[in-house]
Design an enzyme around this catalytic site. Structure first.
Site, mmCIF file in Angstrom:
data_model
loop_
_atom_site.group_PDB
_atom_site.id
_atom_site.type_symbol
_atom_site.label_atom_id
_atom_site.label_comp_id
_atom_site.label_asym_id
_atom_site.label_seq_id
_atom_site.Cartn_x
_atom_site.Cartn_y
_atom_site.Cartn_z
ATOM 1 N N LYS A 169 -42.210 -20.537 78.009
ATOM 2 C CA LYS A 169 -41.423 -19.642 77.994
ATOM 3 C C LYS A 169 -41.236 -19.262 79.475
ATOM 4 O O LYS A 169 -40.378 -18.968 80.244
ATOM 5 C CB LYS A 169 -41.660 -18.426 77.246
ATOM 6 C CG LYS A 169 -41.489 -18.955 75.926
ATOM 7 C CD LYS A 169 -40.267 -18.105 75.288
ATOM 8 C CE LYS A 169 -39.888 -18.954 73.989
ATOM 9 N NZ LYS A 169 -40.648 -18.755 72.799
ATOM 10 N N LYS B 134 -38.983 -30.988 68.592
ATOM 11 C CA LYS B 134 -38.943 -29.991 67.720
ATOM 12 C C LYS B 134 -37.408 -29.397 67.633
ATOM 13 O O LYS B 134 -36.635 -29.187 68.509
ATOM 14 C CB LYS B 134 -39.819 -28.780 68.331
ATOM 15 C CG LYS B 134 -39.942 -27.513 67.336
ATOM 16 C CD LYS B 134 -40.608 -26.550 68.260
ATOM 17 C CE LYS B 134 -40.253 -25.097 67.683
ATOM 18 N NZ LYS B 134 -40.832 -23.941 68.361
ATOM 19 N N LYS C 53 -33.960 -23.064 67.756
ATOM 20 C CA LYS C 53 -32.712 -22.272 68.081
ATOM 21 C C LYS C 53 -32.215 -22.687 69.513
ATOM 22 O O LYS C 53 -30.889 -22.821 69.697
ATOM 23 C CB LYS C 53 -32.964 -20.747 67.834
ATOM 24 C CG LYS C 53 -32.965 -20.359 66.524
ATOM 25 C CD LYS C 53 -33.701 -19.024 66.001
ATOM 26 C CE LYS C 53 -34.609 -19.248 65.176
ATOM 27 N NZ LYS C 53 -35.438 -17.930 64.713
#
Ligand code: TYM
Length: 330
Positions: free
Chosen positions: A111, A194, A197
């Site tokens: 992130k 993966k 979203k």
């Protein structure tokens, strides 16, 4: 009877990764265990969501939980932010977490790399909040997908450290619940490892059949097998992983045979079959989602009861932790 805890962040609609990685296991577990399922709304704050969008996304996750079959009479269903005891235990658990290990967490590094201008302290201590969600009910099992494995390991570390430091055997060592040998990782349609979203490679439970067909049709493929029994590239292996999850074993065997015999021009047929089988799973869920989502009175009632039950369990844990640490309980 064991205690089970798990949550999902309200950052949009739920996709097949959330369903097969987490929700489907919730359904099995609510039948035999003491389950706490929640909407991890504090966890979504790391990206500073617009408050209106946050409200809408909380309703999305709640209605999707219920549409999938979470039964609020069997499991305790609540919003994380309705349980202030979690915030207090989070403060206490932060003292068990060291900067070096938090900085090394895979999810944090990822992130921080994606959003270098928003590396906030909440992002750094995200695993501590997640550990707290689990430890506040002193859980045995945590049904999650493979991507949460490291967070669970950290949870066990904090629980163990607390026990050692205070010379108690208070917190259990929670483990990921696994319905099969391995934790599930649902791949994306773009050849990536993966479904997610933010990756733009997901099929959502609310997607209608046309959308699902279009997305699956557009999934990345290669030019076909290079000879017999060749190794599948990631994009093809991903399609097979999805097929294994939603389709009958003989369907999978049929396409495996086509691959292994080195035949070409059958990807269209595989995609058609895959889309059809995904639609069979998701259609009944999708039909229920909208009905439930619009019934805000019902959702408010359920989450109020859920919050009361969750707070009762949380307050009990917190009281004991405070005593162990040397705080008084007024
Ligand atoms: P979140 O919101 O990203 O995802 C919710 C759940 O869905 C699973 N999942 C997947 N499983 C398999 N394949 C995929 N492609 C896939 N994508 C998502 C996740 O493993 C997860 O189980 N930190 C958590 C939320 C959380 C939590 C907790 C979970 C907060 N506190 C306490 C358990 C216990 C998260 O971000 O999940």
């Amino acid at each position: 009877m064991k205690t089970v805890v798990s949550g999902i962040r309200p950052t949009g609609n739920l996709h097949l990764g959330n369903y097969y990685g987490a929700l489907r296991n919730f359904l099995a577990m609510q039948e035999e265990h003491n389950c706490y399922f929640f909407v991890a709304d504090w966890h979504s704050l790391t990206t500073h969501p617009d408050p209106k969008l946050l409200v809408a996304n909380v309703l999305n996750v709640l209605s999707e939980y219920l549409a999938c079959g979470i039964n609020p009479e069997k499991a305790t269903l609540y919003l994380q932010s309705d349980v202030p005891e979690i915030a207090e235990l989070y403060l206490l658990m932060n003292m068990q977490a060291y900067l070096g290990e938090l900085e090394k967490t895979v999810s944090f590094k990822e992130k921080a790399r994606q959003n270098p201008n928003n590396v906030n302290a909440g992002l750094l201590t995200y695993p501590v909040l997640m550990a707290t969600d689990i430890l506040i009910h002193n859980a045995d099992y945590v049904p999650v997908g493979k991507d949460q494995e490291q967070h669970l390991e950290m949870t066990r570390n904090y629980a163990g450290r607390f026990n050692n430091r205070y010379g108690v055997n208070f917190f259990k060592q929670p483990t990921a619940f696994i319905s099969s040998e391995n934790l599930v990782k649902i791949p994306g349609l773009d050849g990536s490892g993966k479904m997610g979203k933010s990756e733009g490679n997901a099929i959502y439970l609310v997607d209608d059949p046309k959308t699902i067909e279009k997305k699956v049709k557009g999934a990345l493929t290669d030019n076909g097998p290079e000879g017999e029994n060749s190794q599948k590239p990631d994009c093809i292996a991903n399609l097979f992983t999805l097929l294994k999850i939603v389709s009958a074993p003989e369907v999978v065997a049929h396409y495996e045979e086509l691959w292994n015999t080195g035949q070409s021009k059958w990807y269209g047929s595989l995609k058609k079959q895959l889309a059809e089988d995904i639609i069979i799973t998701t259609a009944p869920i999708r039909e229920k989602i909208n009905d439930i989502k619009n019934n805000t009175d019902y959702l408010n009632k359920i989450t109020k009861i859920g919050a009361e039950k969750a707070r009762e369990s949380a307050a009990k844990t917190l009281k004991e932790v405070r005593t162990i640490m040397g705080f008084r309980n007024l």
